[in-house]
Write a protein that holds these residues in place. Structure first.
Motif, mmCIF file in Angstrom:
data_model
loop_
_atom_site.group_PDB
_atom_site.id
_atom_site.type_symbol
_atom_site.label_atom_id
_atom_site.label_comp_id
_atom_site.label_asym_id
_atom_site.label_seq_id
_atom_site.Cartn_x
_atom_site.Cartn_y
_atom_site.Cartn_z
ATOM 1 N N ALA A 21 12.003 -23.734 60.760
ATOM 2 C CA ALA A 21 12.137 -24.804 61.880
ATOM 3 C C ALA A 21 12.210 -26.251 61.484
ATOM 4 O O ALA A 21 12.726 -26.955 62.179
ATOM 5 C CB ALA A 21 11.004 -24.429 62.775
ATOM 6 N N PHE A 22 11.769 -26.209 60.298
ATOM 7 C CA PHE A 22 11.869 -27.797 59.509
ATOM 8 C C PHE A 22 13.274 -27.912 59.543
ATOM 9 O O PHE A 22 13.501 -29.293 59.357
ATOM 10 C CB PHE A 22 11.119 -27.948 58.326
ATOM 11 N N VAL A 23 14.258 -27.165 59.155
ATOM 12 C CA VAL A 23 15.682 -27.506 59.231
ATOM 13 C C VAL A 23 16.280 -27.484 60.403
ATOM 14 O O VAL A 23 17.082 -28.418 60.589
ATOM 15 C CB VAL A 23 16.127 -26.480 58.042
ATOM 16 N N ASN A 24 16.114 -26.829 61.338
ATOM 17 C CA ASN A 24 16.697 -26.647 62.622
ATOM 18 C C ASN A 24 16.415 -27.482 63.734
ATOM 19 O O ASN A 24 17.318 -27.739 64.638
ATOM 20 C CB ASN A 24 16.610 -25.286 63.088
ATOM 21 N N PHE A 25 15.101 -28.209 63.457
ATOM 22 C CA PHE A 25 14.733 -29.080 64.368
ATOM 23 C C PHE A 25 14.530 -30.520 63.825
ATOM 24 O O PHE A 25 14.264 -30.610 62.592
ATOM 25 C CB PHE A 25 13.298 -28.708 65.323
ATOM 26 N N ASP A 26 14.218 -31.514 64.702
ATOM 27 C CA ASP A 26 13.849 -32.772 64.214
ATOM 28 C C ASP A 26 12.477 -33.029 63.628
ATOM 29 O O ASP A 26 11.622 -33.343 64.725
ATOM 30 C CB ASP A 26 14.330 -33.883 65.357
ATOM 31 N N TYR A 27 12.342 -32.818 62.421
ATOM 32 C CA TYR A 27 11.024 -32.906 62.033
ATOM 33 C C TYR A 27 10.697 -33.947 61.103
ATOM 34 O O TYR A 27 11.405 -34.428 60.321
ATOM 35 C CB TYR A 27 10.802 -31.253 61.169
ATOM 36 N N ASP A 28 9.747 -34.565 61.410
ATOM 37 C CA ASP A 28 9.152 -35.839 60.707
ATOM 38 C C ASP A 28 8.243 -35.334 59.807
ATOM 39 O O ASP A 28 7.090 -35.265 60.033
ATOM 40 C CB ASP A 28 8.869 -37.024 61.583
ATOM 41 N N ALA A 29 8.455 -35.562 58.437
ATOM 42 C CA ALA A 29 7.531 -34.797 57.346
ATOM 43 C C ALA A 29 6.361 -36.181 57.328
ATOM 44 O O ALA A 29 5.128 -35.713 56.852
ATOM 45 C CB ALA A 29 7.997 -34.798 55.932
ATOM 46 N N LYS A 30 6.470 -37.242 57.339
ATOM 47 C CA LYS A 30 5.734 -38.263 57.207
ATOM 48 C C LYS A 30 4.636 -38.165 58.237
ATOM 49 O O LYS A 30 3.410 -38.216 58.165
ATOM 50 C CB LYS A 30 6.370 -39.703 57.276
ATOM 51 N N SER A 31 5.028 -37.929 59.617
ATOM 52 C CA SER A 31 3.904 -37.793 60.445
ATOM 53 C C SER A 31 3.605 -36.642 60.925
ATOM 54 O O SER A 31 2.632 -36.264 61.752
ATOM 55 C CB SER A 31 4.352 -38.602 61.715
ATOM 56 N N ASP A 32 4.176 -35.536 60.258
ATOM 57 C CA ASP A 32 3.967 -34.063 60.315
ATOM 58 C C ASP A 32 4.085 -33.692 61.839
ATOM 59 O O ASP A 32 3.170 -33.241 62.323
ATOM 60 C CB ASP A 32 2.498 -33.848 59.651
ATOM 61 N N GLU A 33 5.228 -34.041 62.426
ATOM 62 C CA GLU A 33 5.337 -33.789 63.760
ATOM 63 C C GLU A 33 7.038 -33.272 64.194
ATOM 64 O O GLU A 33 7.726 -33.790 63.596
ATOM 65 C CB GLU A 33 5.048 -34.717 64.890
ATOM 66 N N PHE A 34 6.973 -32.497 65.201
ATOM 67 C CA PHE A 34 8.490 -32.163 65.681
ATOM 68 C C PHE A 34 8.532 -33.259 66.951
ATOM 69 O O PHE A 34 7.889 -33.519 67.765
ATOM 70 C CB PHE A 34 8.532 -30.858 66.113
ATOM 71 N N PHE A 35 9.929 -33.775 66.866
ATOM 72 C CA PHE A 35 10.356 -34.416 67.910
ATOM 73 C C PHE A 35 11.126 -33.918 69.044
ATOM 74 O O PHE A 35 12.449 -33.431 68.498
ATOM 75 C CB PHE A 35 10.818 -35.782 67.530
ATOM 76 N N PHE A 36 11.044 -34.097 70.112
ATOM 77 C CA PHE A 36 12.020 -33.724 71.482
ATOM 78 C C PHE A 36 12.139 -35.041 72.138
ATOM 79 O O PHE A 36 11.427 -35.279 72.683
ATOM 80 C CB PHE A 36 11.626 -32.741 71.984
ATOM 81 N N ASP A 37 13.424 -35.534 72.544
ATOM 82 C CA ASP A 37 13.544 -36.453 73.622
ATOM 83 C C ASP A 37 14.029 -35.956 74.972
ATOM 84 O O ASP A 37 14.855 -36.059 75.241
ATOM 85 C CB ASP A 37 14.993 -37.343 73.018
ATOM 86 N N ARG A 38 12.636 -35.486 75.277
ATOM 87 C CA ARG A 38 12.704 -35.035 76.817
ATOM 88 C C ARG A 38 11.654 -35.516 77.531
ATOM 89 O O ARG A 38 10.896 -36.301 77.182
ATOM 90 C CB ARG A 38 12.584 -33.493 76.774
ATOM 91 N N HIS A 39 11.514 -35.121 78.695
ATOM 92 C CA HIS A 39 10.664 -35.558 79.540
ATOM 93 C C HIS A 39 9.105 -35.194 79.382
ATOM 94 O O HIS A 39 8.856 -34.236 79.331
ATOM 95 C CB HIS A 39 10.903 -35.015 81.101
ATOM 96 N N PRO A 40 8.198 -36.149 79.003
ATOM 97 C CA PRO A 40 6.886 -35.840 78.525
ATOM 98 C C PRO A 40 6.200 -35.409 79.769
ATOM 99 O O PRO A 40 5.264 -34.540 79.464
ATOM 100 C CB PRO A 40 6.360 -37.123 77.996
ATOM 101 N N GLY A 41 6.326 -35.727 80.997
ATOM 102 C CA GLY A 41 5.405 -35.333 82.004
ATOM 103 C C GLY A 41 5.648 -33.834 82.413
ATOM 104 O O GLY A 41 4.520 -33.123 82.470
ATOM 105 N N VAL A 42 6.902 -33.391 82.376
ATOM 106 C CA VAL A 42 7.320 -31.911 82.418
ATOM 107 C C VAL A 42 6.827 -31.228 81.314
ATOM 108 O O VAL A 42 6.345 -29.963 81.496
ATOM 109 C CB VAL A 42 8.730 -31.777 82.684
ATOM 110 N N PHE A 43 6.884 -31.703 80.240
ATOM 111 C CA PHE A 43 6.487 -30.837 78.887
ATOM 112 C C PHE A 43 5.053 -30.210 79.129
ATOM 113 O O PHE A 43 4.507 -29.323 78.524
ATOM 114 C CB PHE A 43 6.746 -31.669 77.708
ATOM 115 N N ALA A 44 4.201 -31.265 79.731
ATOM 116 C CA ALA A 44 2.736 -31.081 79.800
ATOM 117 C C ALA A 44 2.568 -29.841 80.524
ATOM 118 O O ALA A 44 1.592 -28.963 80.155
ATOM 119 C CB ALA A 44 2.000 -32.287 80.360
ATOM 120 N N HIS A 45 3.326 -29.513 81.564
ATOM 121 C CA HIS A 45 3.382 -28.306 82.555
ATOM 122 C C HIS A 45 4.094 -27.106 81.744
ATOM 123 O O HIS A 45 3.375 -25.854 81.671
ATOM 124 C CB HIS A 45 3.993 -28.643 83.704
ATOM 125 N N ILE A 46 4.893 -27.499 80.886
ATOM 126 C CA ILE A 46 5.544 -26.111 80.002
ATOM 127 C C ILE A 46 4.508 -25.711 78.949
ATOM 128 O O ILE A 46 4.282 -24.459 78.714
ATOM 129 C CB ILE A 46 6.886 -26.762 79.369
#
Length: 441
Positions: free
Chosen positions: A41-66
């Motif tokens: 997953a660290f290669v296939n997705f936008d992963y920031d090793a410095k902040s240790d998180e995956f990033f998705f440029d999607r709607h944050p409000g909808v993702f909370a329900h997902i």
């Protein structure tokens, strides 16, 4: 973050950080969030090793329900998010829309119902002509076909800048122009002229239909008829009413226009199957056909022809159905029709509520009148208008709807208790309450 794959995982969606467990994301295998738990997953997705998180440029409000769906197993639809946006987010995260909870399914489906309603207010969809005529698929195969459909749309909208030998061909070119001319009053000024002409003939036809029932336009004429009885032959004079001839001529002119309009529309329509199934088109045909049958049978003198002719004269009332054709020219009437159709469940609830009240109070008034009847009147028919319960239905309807014609009323002390003002006010209160409930819905 190393390869030890800790239990917790951080997901940044649109600038909002969410933290959850890997086991939570693995509850729905095959989805995008479940893929974050895989080793690559660290290669296939936008992963920031410095902040240790995956990033998705999607709607944050909808993702909370997902994400809540992964935690609880219940997928709910937010009320403050547009339906198409929520649908796109579900597709992106790989979640099936059928997983939406029943309590939110209607909210999720509202946008599709609205789109279906708005489609009926749009001009004719000319992109469907290809499959209807050629029998091919509905998709765009190549760039030439795309240009062909773009040219078709421009022609339908009245763009005459294209040369005559277009790629769409002369038939498709004129088909869409004439179809829009008779179907969409807002496509061009000539289409508006046709709409005004259709509206004029509709009003004239309805006016003629009403005038034909007035006695001033139905004078009594004497008609002689030879009657043979055995060897005797006698002449009888029969009086009958005959409609003024000019009204028939006026109706004939209107029917000629309606026939011309109907033939042009069915000839140049892109999809003839949908045209035949359309309710307004069925009304057009049913309103036109009896006139021609009546004209054809009027020249025959047989008894069977006369019987059929008398039946057709009764069936002529279908001409009044042409009033529904006004919905083709007035958007407001179409909006009203869709509003009534969308409120079908509420109307059924109101009818059921009224029917229950009618049944209860009709039964009560029937037996109350029997209680107050004189002892020697066993059936009570001499002292009451309510001789049976079905008759009481009419009284209950006109009373509960506050009409109160006064043709039926209780005549005994017990029946008058049923008609007590307090009880009637309570019924009106119930009616007002149910209407308010339906309105709030």
């Amino acid at each position: 973050m190393g390869r030890s794959e800790p239990e917790r995982i951080v997901i940044n969606v649109g600038g909002t950080r969410h933290e959850t467990y890997r086991s939570t994301l693995q509850t729905l295998p095959g989805t995008r969030l479940a893929w974050l738990t895989e080793p690559d997953a660290f290669v296939n997705f936008d992963y920031d090793a410095k902040s240790d998180e995956f990033f998705f440029d999607r709607h944050p409000g909808v993702f909370a329900h997902i994400l809540n769906y992964y935690r609880t197993g219940n997928l709910h639809c937010p009320a403050d998010v547009c339906g198409p946006l929520y649908e796109e987010e579900l597709a992106f995260w790989g979640i099936d829309e059928t997983d939406v909870e029943p309590c939110c399914w209607m909210t999720y489906r509202q946008h599709r119902d609205a789109e279906e309603a708005l489609d009926s207010f749009e001009p004719p969809d000319l992109n469907d002509c290809g499959p209807a005529e050629g029998g091919g698929g509905g998709g765009l195969g190549d760039g030439a076909e795309l240009d062909d459909q773009l040219d078709t749309k421009r022609l339908a909208l009245g763009d005459c800048s294209l040369d005559a030998p277009t790629k769409a061909g002369w038939w498709r070119k004129w088909q869409h122009r004439i179809w829009a001319l008779f179907e969409d009053p807002y496509s061009s000024k000539y289409a508006r002229y046709c709409a005004f002409a259709s509206l004029f003939f509709i009003l004239i036809s309805i006016t003629t239909f009403c005038l034909e029932t007035h006695e001033a336009f139905n004078p009594i004429v004497n008609r002689t008829e030879i009657v043979r009885s055995g060897n005797e032959t006698r002449v009888e004079i029969i009086q009958e009413t005959e409609t003024e001839a000019f009204l028939t001529y006026v109706e004939g002119v209107c029917v000629v226009w309606f026939t011309f309009e109907f033939l042009m529309r069915i000839t140049f329509c892109p999809n003839k199957v949908e045209f035949i199934k359309n309710t307004l088109n069925i009304i057009d045909f049913v309103a036109i056909l009896p006139f021609y049958l009546e004209v054809g049978l009027s020249t025959l003198s047989s008894k069977a022809a006369k019987d059929v002719l008398g039946f057709l004269r009764v069936v002529r009332f279908v001409r009044i159905l042409r009033i529904f054709k006004l919905t083709r020219h007035f958007v407001g009437l179409r909006v009203l029709g869709h509003t009534l159709r969308a409120s079908t469940n509420e109307f059924l609830l109101l009818i059921i509520f009224l029917a229950l009240g009618v049944l209860i109070f009709a039964t009560m008034i029937y037996y109350a009148e029997r209680i107050g009847a004189k002892p020697n009147d066993l059936r009570g028919d001499e002292h009451t208008h309510f001789k049976n319960i079905p008759i009481g239905f009419w009284w209950a309807v006109v009373t509960m709807t506050t009409l109160g014609y006064g043709d039926m009323y209780p005549q005994t002390w017990s029946g008058m208790l049923i008609l007590n003002r307090t009880a009637m006010r309570q019924m009106q209160h119930w009616q007002t309450k149910i209407v308010l409930i339906l309105t709030r819905r």
